[in-house]
Design a protein around this motif. Sequence first.
Motif, PDB file in Angstrom:
ATOM      1  N   LEU A   1       0.816  -1.214   0.000  1.00 33.87           N
ATOM      2  CA  LEU A   1       0.000   0.000   0.000  1.00 33.87           C
ATOM      3  C   LEU A   1       0.852   1.267   0.000  1.00 33.87           C
ATOM      4  O   LEU A   1       0.345   2.359  -0.250  1.00 33.87           O
ATOM      5  N   TRP A   2       2.147   1.108   0.288  1.00 34.23           N
ATOM      6  CA  TRP A   2       3.046   2.254   0.238  1.00 34.23           C
ATOM      7  C   TRP A   2       3.243   2.750  -1.191  1.00 34.23           C
ATOM      8  O   TRP A   2       3.538   3.923  -1.408  1.00 34.23           O
ATOM      9  N   ILE A   3       3.112   1.845  -2.163  1.00 39.05           N
ATOM     10  CA  ILE A   3       3.464   2.175  -3.548  1.00 39.05           C
ATOM     11  C   ILE A   3       2.680   3.371  -4.074  1.00 39.05           C
ATOM     12  O   ILE A   3       3.284   4.344  -4.562  1.00 39.05           O
ATOM     13  N   PRO A   4       1.331   3.367  -3.999  1.00 38.53           N
ATOM     14  CA  PRO A   4       0.603   4.530  -4.525  1.00 38.53           C
ATOM     15  C   PRO A   4       0.863   5.808  -3.733  1.00 38.53           C
ATOM     16  O   PRO A   4       0.640   6.904  -4.244  1.00 38.53           O
TER      17      PRO A   4
ATOM     18  N   GLN B   1       5.797   6.048  -0.701  1.00 40.95           N
ATOM     19  CA  GLN B   1       6.608   5.908   0.499  1.00 40.95           C
ATOM     20  C   GLN B   1       7.851   5.089   0.168  1.00 40.95           C
ATOM     21  O   GLN B   1       7.800   4.158  -0.644  1.00 40.95           O
ATOM     22  N   ARG B   2       8.978   5.411   0.801  1.00 45.68           N
ATOM     23  CA  ARG B   2      10.227   4.706   0.528  1.00 45.68           C
ATOM     24  C   ARG B   2      10.620   3.841   1.721  1.00 45.68           C
ATOM     25  O   ARG B   2      10.919   4.363   2.796  1.00 45.68           O
ATOM     26  N   PRO B   3      10.614   2.516   1.561  1.00 41.63           N
ATOM     27  CA  PRO B   3      10.994   1.632   2.673  1.00 41.63           C
ATOM     28  C   PRO B   3      12.500   1.646   2.904  1.00 41.63           C
ATOM     29  O   PRO B   3      13.287   1.941   2.009  1.00 41.63           O
ATOM     30  N   GLY B   4      12.887   1.312   4.130  1.00 45.70           N
ATOM     31  CA  GLY B   4      14.297   1.169   4.467  1.00 45.70           C
ATOM     32  C   GLY B   4      14.588  -0.262   4.861  1.00 45.70           C
ATOM     33  O   GLY B   4      13.701  -1.133   4.844  1.00 45.70           O
ATOM     34  N   LEU B   5      15.814  -0.521   5.258  1.00 51.14           N
ATOM     35  CA  LEU B   5      16.196  -1.860   5.706  1.00 51.14           C
ATOM     36  C   LEU B   5      15.325  -2.302   6.878  1.00 51.14           C
ATOM     37  O   LEU B   5      14.877  -3.453   6.942  1.00 51.14           O
ATOM     38  N   GLY B   6      15.069  -1.385   7.807  1.00 53.86           N
ATOM     39  CA  GLY B   6      14.236  -1.717   8.957  1.00 53.86           C
ATOM     40  C   GLY B   6      12.815  -2.049   8.572  1.00 53.86           C
ATOM     41  O   GLY B   6      12.168  -2.881   9.209  1.00 53.86           O
TER      42      GLY B   6
ATOM     43  N   LEU C   1       2.343   3.307   6.692  1.00 50.31           N
ATOM     44  CA  LEU C   1       0.985   3.487   6.173  1.00 50.31           C
ATOM     45  C   LEU C   1       0.340   4.699   6.836  1.00 50.31           C
ATOM     46  O   LEU C   1      -0.285   5.531   6.176  1.00 50.31           O
ATOM     47  N   MET C   2       0.536   4.813   8.145  1.00 51.69           N
ATOM     48  CA  MET C   2      -0.037   5.929   8.888  1.00 51.69           C
ATOM     49  C   MET C   2       0.535   7.271   8.419  1.00 51.69           C
ATOM     50  O   MET C   2      -0.213   8.204   8.114  1.00 51.69           O
ATOM     51  N   THR C   3       1.861   7.371   8.329  1.00 50.71           N
ATOM     52  CA  THR C   3       2.471   8.635   7.928  1.00 50.71           C
ATOM     53  C   THR C   3       2.165   8.955   6.462  1.00 50.71           C
ATOM     54  O   THR C   3       2.022  10.113   6.090  1.00 50.71           O
ATOM     55  N   GLY C   4       2.044   7.898   5.623  1.00 50.78           N
ATOM     56  CA  GLY C   4       1.699   8.113   4.222  1.00 50.78           C
ATOM     57  C   GLY C   4       0.295   8.685   4.079  1.00 50.78           C
ATOM     58  O   GLY C   4       0.065   9.632   3.320  1.00 50.78           O
ATOM     59  N   LEU C   5      -0.657   8.117   4.818  1.00 50.11           N
ATOM     60  CA  LEU C   5      -2.033   8.619   4.763  1.00 50.11           C
ATOM     61  C   LEU C   5      -2.118  10.025   5.341  1.00 50.11           C
ATOM     62  O   LEU C   5      -2.888  10.863   4.864  1.00 50.11           O
ATOM     63  N   ASN C   6      -1.314  10.284   6.359  1.00 45.59           N
ATOM     64  CA  ASN C   6      -1.254  11.628   6.938  1.00 45.59           C
ATOM     65  C   ASN C   6      -0.814  12.645   5.879  1.00 45.59           C
ATOM     66  O   ASN C   6      -1.385  13.728   5.743  1.00 45.59           O
TER      67      ASN C   6
ATOM     68  N   LEU D   1      -5.439  11.454  14.189  1.00 41.21           N
ATOM     69  CA  LEU D   1      -6.710  11.024  13.596  1.00 41.21           C
ATOM     70  C   LEU D   1      -6.509   9.816  12.693  1.00 41.21           C
ATOM     71  O   LEU D   1      -7.271   8.839  12.764  1.00 41.21           O
ATOM     72  N   VAL D   2      -5.480   9.855  11.847  1.00 39.97           N
ATOM     73  CA  VAL D   2      -5.218   8.745  10.927  1.00 39.97           C
ATOM     74  C   VAL D   2      -4.894   7.484  11.716  1.00 39.97           C
ATOM     75  O   VAL D   2      -5.423   6.404  11.425  1.00 39.97           O
ATOM     76  N   ARG D   3      -4.021   7.598  12.723  1.00 37.17           N
ATOM     77  CA  ARG D   3      -3.634   6.436  13.515  1.00 37.17           C
ATOM     78  C   ARG D   3      -4.835   5.842  14.241  1.00 37.17           C
ATOM     79  O   ARG D   3      -5.042   4.626  14.265  1.00 37.17           O
ATOM     80  N   THR D   4      -5.643   6.719  14.837  1.00 41.05           N
ATOM     81  CA  THR D   4      -6.822   6.242  15.562  1.00 41.05           C
ATOM     82  C   THR D   4      -7.779   5.510  14.629  1.00 41.05           C
ATOM     83  O   THR D   4      -8.289   4.427  14.958  1.00 41.05           O
TER      84      THR D   4
END
Length: 249
Positions: A72-75, A78-83, A142-147, A156-159
Motif C-alpha cells: 500500500l506504500w506504492i501509490p 513511500q520509501r521503505p528502508g532496511l528496517g 501506512l499511517m504517515t503516508g495517509l497523513n 486522527l489517521v492512527r486512531t
Amino acid sequence: MSRTTARSTTHLTRRLVQLYAGLTLYGASSALLVRAELGLEPWGVLHQGLAELTGISIGVVSIIVGAIVLLLWIPMRQRPGLGTVSNVFVVGLAMDGTLALVGEVDGLGARIPVMLLGIVLNGVATGLYIAARFGPGPRDGLMTGLNRVTGRSVRLVRTAIEVAVVVTGFLLGGSLGAGTVLYALAIGPLAQLFLRVFQLPAPATTTTGPSAPALPTTAAPPSEAATPTPPAGPAPVATPPSGQAILPQ
C-alpha cells in the motif's frame, strides 16, 4: 583504516545490532501477550483473528499482513528502508519461534506477570529498533503516508486505522482484554523511556590534522521516530520528521 572510518563502522554495527535485537524482542514480547491470554495490542488482535480464521500461525499471518501493508506504500510513494523490510519478516518469525518455546500459561496468577513482562519488553523493543533509525515499520509508514496524502492529523489517521484493525480482529476472533487497555496506556511512556536509553550518538565525521577544520557532524539518515499514540503495536514517539520511523508492528 582511519579513526573516523573505524568509528563509523562501529556505529553502523551497533545500529544493526539494535535493529535486529529490537525486532526479535518485539516478536517475542507479542508472543508473551498471546500466551497471557489477557488481550493483545491492536494489530495483534487482527493477526490473531486472521490466524483463527485461516488456521495459519499468527507469526506467518503477521508477515503476510506486513507485506500487504507494504504494498500500500506504492501509490503513496513511500520509501521503505532496511528496517521496514526486516520488520515484515523478523517480527513474525520471532513470534512463532517464541510461541514454540513458551507453552500455555495456566492460572491468572501466572498470566498477569507474563502479560506485564510482554508489555515492558515491547517497550524495550520499540526503543531499540526505533533508535537504530533504519526506516519505519510497514504499518507506521501506512499511517504517515495517509497523513501526508490526506492532510489529516497523525492522531486522527492512527486512531482510524487502529480502531478499524481492532474491530475487524475482534469480529474474527482476536483477543481483547485488560492487556489491550494496559498496553495502550503504557506503551507510549515505555517507548519514550527506552528511546532515551538506547539513543545513539551521531557518527563522528571530523577529520584530524594540523590544518583540517572540523566538519559538521552528519547524523545517519533518520528512520523511525514518532511518539506512539495509544493504542499501538510497534507504535510512534513524536510526530515524525520527514522519513523518520515509528513503531512496527
